[in-house]
Design a protein around this motif. Structure first.
Motif: not given
Length: 424
Positions: A90-106
């Motif tokens: 739960g904690g690890g994959t959530l951080a991965g999802h946020i990392l991905m979204l913050e690194s992408l343009v809209s």
């Protein structure tokens, strides 16, 4: 004679069959309870120490406890290991999802977010195939660890979130990272094109000291959080309820479980188009309405003569699974876009915490009857669909950086230059 699906042979070793079969559901509930604890603890860790470290560290620990669960000598050891699996997953994959979204343009967020979650759907189908050919549960546990080992190489190709670096005052590191990827993408860039300031650092420090309580101190963010928590709860309750309900569809349990995962793939492909065309809010609301009416339809229709679900009920259940997959996947993206950077991982962690309460309840509903379960799935998702319509649209809008950005409203459209440098 009590018939036990071979898919659940893990519990035969400890005599959790027939009259004690209900205790088998506790293992899945403990995974969800671990999820709940993990998103709280590691969600805070991600906001404080970084998305990448939390993601990779969580996955490494996940592989370790998954391997350890295969050596369990009694049901209590197994239950404890499943709790830890949920915690780090739960904690690890959530951080991965946020990392991905913050690194992408809209314009790329919907595509990559959907691909990210489609991997989970494909994993369900692959797990069903593994379970069909590897009938010993210990061996199956070890085999499932193999794909996860590859994630250890992630830091070699993916850096820390530039948005997180900027929000923590590490402006020069964020600029260097954006410069590097801008050049890699063939853009003619110089440092003057990257306008980053440390205006979020003070807000970041204040919010971090308050933790999750900062999410409920201001009126707009508080209403937004409560609404999202209800939506996530409903999505998780229906998602796992329909997934676990695959065994009651009749026919081959392996095939049913695989189908419950495979139907998410076309749902994900559809959501890519819909999210970018009609927006995040109507996509989630519309898919939740589909789930609600499909589940109520399953409840209302009669079963077949042998007691299994009829063909019409099975079709409605699969339609419901497709709908809730779209809603759940979109909720990750949408929530990330309407919550502030300084508390984004903590906020998504709180939303995921409420979702895991639904995940904990889902395995406990079948003993009360399918009609009760599907009625609850239908009513909660329909209520959530209505609530979702009260939230703002986030398509092509800037991500809010601070709590005050949320309070002042999301009205700024992403500009062409912001899209170019990747901080939109």
């Amino acid at each position: 004679m009590c018939l036990v699906p071979k898919f659940m042979l893990v519990f035969c070793n400890w005599d959790l069959v027939c009259d004690r079969k209900r205790e088998a559901s506790y293992a899945q509930s403990l995974v969800m309870l671990g999820f709940l604890a993990g998103v709280i603890v590691l969600g805070r860790t991600s906001d404080m120490y970084g998305r990448l470290k939390t993601y990779v560290g969580g996955v490494i620990c996940l592989v370790a406890v998954q391997l350890a669960s295969g050596f369990s000598q009694n049901i209590y050891q197994y239950f404890f290991s499943r709790f830890l699996v949920g915690f780090f997953s739960g904690g690890g994959t959530l951080a991965g999802h946020i990392l991905m979204l913050e690194s992408l343009v809209s314009r790329h967020r919907a595509l990559l977010s959907t691909i990210y979650h489609c991997g989970f759907a494909v994993g369900l189908a692959v797990l069903a195939a593994m379970a069909y050919y590897v009938r010993d549960w210990r061996q199956l546990t070890f085999v499932t660890c193999l794909p996860m080992v590859t994630i250890i190489a992630i830091p070699l190709v993916i850096p820390e979130s530039a948005r997180w670096l900027a929000s923590n005052g590490r402006i020069e590191e964020a600029k260097e990272q954006l410069m590097y990827f801008g050049k890699k993408n063939g853009l003619r860039m110089n440092r003057s094109m990257i306008a980053l300031t440390d205006k979020t650092v003070e807000a970041k420090g204040k919010s971090s000291s308050e933790g999750a309580m900062a999410l409920f101190r201001t009126p707009v963010l508080r209403r937004r959080m409560i609404t999202l928590m209800i939506i996530w709860f409903s999505c998780c309750l229906a998602y796992y309820g329909l997934t676990f309900g695959a065994s009651s569809l009749g026919g081959n349990i392996y095939l049913n479980f695989a189908l419950s995962g495979i139907v998410e793939v076309p749902a994900g492909l559809l959501s890519i188009f819909v999210l970018n065309c009609i927006g995040r809010r109507p996509t989630i609301a519309g898919s939740l309405f589909v789930v609600g009416f499909a589940c109520l339809g399953v409840m209302a229709l009669p079963r077949s003569e042998d007691g299994a679900m009829s063909t019409y009920q099975t079709c409605l259940a699969l339609i419901g699974k497709m709908g809730v997959s779209v809603a759940f996947n979109s909720a990750y993206l949408y929530s990330s876009e309407i919550l502030p950077t300084v508390l984004r991982n903590t906020a998504i962690g709180v939303c995921s915490m409420s979702a895991r309460i639904g995940g904990i309840l889902a395995p406990t509903l079948p003993p009360f009857g399918d009609k009760v379960a599907y009625f609850l799935f239908g009513v909660t998702t329909l209520f959530s669909a209505l609530l979702n319509l009260t939230l703002p649209e986030s398509l092509n809008k800037q991500l809010p950086e601070t709590v005050m950005d949320v309070e002042n409203g999301m009205t700024t459209t992403v500009s062409h230059s912001e899209k170019r440098i990747g901080m939109s």
